[in-house]
Scaffold this motif. Structure first.
Motif, PDB file in Angstrom:
ATOM      1  N   TRP A   2       0.838  -1.194   0.000  1.00  0.00           N
ATOM      2  CA  TRP A   2       0.000   0.000   0.000  1.00  0.00           C
ATOM      3  C   TRP A   2       0.873   1.245   0.000  1.00  0.00           C
ATOM      4  O   TRP A   2       1.873   1.312   0.715  1.00  0.00           O
ATOM      5  CB  TRP A   2      -0.907   0.019   1.223  1.00  0.00           C
ATOM      6  CG  TRP A   2      -1.969  -1.020   1.134  1.00  0.00           C
ATOM      7  CD1 TRP A   2      -1.889  -2.314   1.550  1.00  0.00           C
ATOM      8  CD2 TRP A   2      -3.257  -0.866   0.557  1.00  0.00           C
ATOM      9  NE1 TRP A   2      -3.045  -2.973   1.276  1.00  0.00           N
ATOM     10  CE2 TRP A   2      -3.912  -2.104   0.664  1.00  0.00           C
ATOM     11  CE3 TRP A   2      -3.925   0.202  -0.036  1.00  0.00           C
ATOM     12  CZ2 TRP A   2      -5.210  -2.300   0.191  1.00  0.00           C
ATOM     13  CZ3 TRP A   2      -5.217   0.005  -0.501  1.00  0.00           C
ATOM     14  CH2 TRP A   2      -5.836  -1.236  -0.385  1.00  0.00           C
ATOM     15  N   ILE A   3       0.491   2.212  -0.808  1.00  0.00           N
ATOM     16  CA  ILE A   3       1.192   3.487  -0.910  1.00  0.00           C
ATOM     17  C   ILE A   3       0.209   4.575  -0.517  1.00  0.00           C
ATOM     18  O   ILE A   3      -0.886   4.667  -1.081  1.00  0.00           O
ATOM     19  CB  ILE A   3       1.695   3.728  -2.342  1.00  0.00           C
ATOM     20  CG1 ILE A   3       2.557   2.556  -2.798  1.00  0.00           C
ATOM     21  CG2 ILE A   3       2.451   5.063  -2.434  1.00  0.00           C
ATOM     22  CD1 ILE A   3       2.602   2.391  -4.290  1.00  0.00           C
ATOM     23  N   GLY A   4       0.594   5.378   0.461  1.00  0.00           N
ATOM     24  CA  GLY A   4      -0.266   6.458   0.905  1.00  0.00           C
ATOM     25  C   GLY A   4       0.460   7.782   0.839  1.00  0.00           C
ATOM     26  O   GLY A   4       1.678   7.840   1.000  1.00  0.00           O
ATOM     27  N   VAL A  58       4.199   7.321   2.388  1.00  0.00           N
ATOM     28  CA  VAL A  58       4.580   6.150   3.181  1.00  0.00           C
ATOM     29  C   VAL A  58       4.168   4.898   2.402  1.00  0.00           C
ATOM     30  O   VAL A  58       3.180   4.905   1.664  1.00  0.00           O
ATOM     31  CB  VAL A  58       3.924   6.183   4.583  1.00  0.00           C
ATOM     32  CG1 VAL A  58       2.418   6.126   4.497  1.00  0.00           C
ATOM     33  CG2 VAL A  58       4.458   5.082   5.467  1.00  0.00           C
ATOM     34  N   VAL A  59       4.947   3.851   2.568  1.00  0.00           N
ATOM     35  CA  VAL A  59       4.654   2.561   1.954  1.00  0.00           C
ATOM     36  C   VAL A  59       4.560   1.534   3.070  1.00  0.00           C
ATOM     37  O   VAL A  59       5.356   1.536   4.004  1.00  0.00           O
ATOM     38  CB  VAL A  59       5.768   2.152   0.962  1.00  0.00           C
ATOM     39  CG1 VAL A  59       5.531   0.758   0.412  1.00  0.00           C
ATOM     40  CG2 VAL A  59       5.877   3.158  -0.166  1.00  0.00           C
ATOM     41  N   HIS A  65      -2.185   0.406   8.511  1.00  0.00           N
ATOM     42  CA  HIS A  65      -0.927   0.969   8.991  1.00  0.00           C
ATOM     43  C   HIS A  65      -0.590   2.260   8.244  1.00  0.00           C
ATOM     44  O   HIS A  65      -0.177   3.248   8.851  1.00  0.00           O
ATOM     45  CB  HIS A  65       0.210  -0.039   8.832  1.00  0.00           C
ATOM     46  CG  HIS A  65       1.556   0.536   9.128  1.00  0.00           C
ATOM     47  ND1 HIS A  65       1.964   0.863  10.400  1.00  0.00           N
ATOM     48  CD2 HIS A  65       2.581   0.873   8.306  1.00  0.00           C
ATOM     49  CE1 HIS A  65       3.179   1.366  10.351  1.00  0.00           C
ATOM     50  NE2 HIS A  65       3.574   1.389   9.090  1.00  0.00           N
ATOM     51  N   VAL A  66      -0.777   2.255   6.935  1.00  0.00           N
ATOM     52  CA  VAL A  66      -0.492   3.444   6.127  1.00  0.00           C
ATOM     53  C   VAL A  66      -1.381   4.595   6.573  1.00  0.00           C
ATOM     54  O   VAL A  66      -0.919   5.725   6.762  1.00  0.00           O
ATOM     55  CB  VAL A  66      -0.658   3.133   4.624  1.00  0.00           C
ATOM     56  CG1 VAL A  66      -0.602   4.401   3.792  1.00  0.00           C
ATOM     57  CG2 VAL A  66       0.405   2.141   4.171  1.00  0.00           C
ATOM     58  N   HIS A  90      -4.957  16.871   1.564  1.00  0.00           N
ATOM     59  CA  HIS A  90      -5.564  15.956   0.596  1.00  0.00           C
ATOM     60  C   HIS A  90      -4.791  14.645   0.614  1.00  0.00           C
ATOM     61  O   HIS A  90      -3.569  14.649   0.503  1.00  0.00           O
ATOM     62  CB  HIS A  90      -5.550  16.552  -0.804  1.00  0.00           C
ATOM     63  CG  HIS A  90      -6.286  17.835  -0.896  1.00  0.00           C
ATOM     64  ND1 HIS A  90      -7.659  17.896  -0.946  1.00  0.00           N
ATOM     65  CD2 HIS A  90      -5.850  19.112  -0.914  1.00  0.00           C
ATOM     66  CE1 HIS A  90      -8.044  19.158  -1.011  1.00  0.00           C
ATOM     67  NE2 HIS A  90      -6.964  19.925  -0.987  1.00  0.00           N
ATOM     68  N   ARG A  91      -5.538  13.540   0.732  1.00  0.00           N
ATOM     69  CA  ARG A  91      -4.925  12.212   0.863  1.00  0.00           C
ATOM     70  C   ARG A  91      -5.186  11.343  -0.347  1.00  0.00           C
ATOM     71  O   ARG A  91      -6.147  11.521  -1.067  1.00  0.00           O
ATOM     72  CB  ARG A  91      -5.538  11.478   2.052  1.00  0.00           C
ATOM     73  CG  ARG A  91      -5.196  12.021   3.369  1.00  0.00           C
ATOM     74  CD  ARG A  91      -5.920  11.216   4.430  1.00  0.00           C
ATOM     75  NE  ARG A  91      -5.588  11.722   5.728  1.00  0.00           N
ATOM     76  CZ  ARG A  91      -5.145  10.970   6.720  1.00  0.00           C
ATOM     77  NH1 ARG A  91      -5.010   9.676   6.554  1.00  0.00           N
ATOM     78  NH2 ARG A  91      -4.845  11.513   7.866  1.00  0.00           N
ATOM     79  N   GLY A  92      -4.312  10.366  -0.470  1.00  0.00           N
ATOM     80  CA  GLY A  92      -4.501   9.313  -1.462  1.00  0.00           C
ATOM     81  C   GLY A  92      -3.988   8.003  -0.909  1.00  0.00           C
ATOM     82  O   GLY A  92      -3.082   7.975  -0.080  1.00  0.00           O
ATOM     83  N   LEU A  93      -4.585   6.916  -1.346  1.00  0.00           N
ATOM     84  CA  LEU A  93      -4.177   5.577  -0.917  1.00  0.00           C
ATOM     85  C   LEU A  93      -4.313   4.657  -2.120  1.00  0.00           C
ATOM     86  O   LEU A  93      -5.353   4.650  -2.784  1.00  0.00           O
ATOM     87  CB  LEU A  93      -5.055   5.098   0.232  1.00  0.00           C
ATOM     88  CG  LEU A  93      -4.704   3.789   0.896  1.00  0.00           C
ATOM     89  CD1 LEU A  93      -3.350   3.886   1.591  1.00  0.00           C
ATOM     90  CD2 LEU A  93      -5.765   3.395   1.907  1.00  0.00           C
TER      91      LEU A  93
END
Length: 98
Positions: A2-4, A58-59, A65-66, A90-93
């Motif tokens: 996961w990349i956030g 973060v990865v 967790h991200v 602004h977020r992304g996942l």
């Protein structure tokens, strides 16, 4: 995997030059990297002395967790740095399976 990421638009306090801006932004980035365990960089508003945009990424193996790490970074900027005002975040996942 996961990349956030989260992008903050910040208003800096009593800043009158780009040199003063750097004196605030550099410690913010170092604090984020060290305490929230993220990668952080100034990603926008480079030519404005009272504004900045910071990007944090973060990865991790799990999405929860991200999200927790990104929450920690947002709390760190919002609660522990009274010299700045957070205008937006602004977020992304993204999953590696996407």
């Amino acid at each position: 995997m996961w990349i956030g990421w989260i992008e903050f638009d910040l208003l800096l306090g009593d800043v009158h030059s780009l040199k003063e801006k750097r004196a605030i932004v550099r410690p913010l980035l170092a604090d984020l990297s060290r305490r929230a365990e993220v990668s952080a960089a100034e990603v926008g508003a480079h030519d404005l002395h009272r504004r900045t945009q910071l990007g944090v990424s973060v990865v991790g193996a799990e999405s929860a967790h991200v999200r927790d790490v990104l929450d920690r970074a947002e709390r760190l900027l919002g609660d522990e740095h009274p010299e700045i005002t957070m205008l937006s975040a602004h977020r992304g996942l993204l999953s590696s399976d996407d």
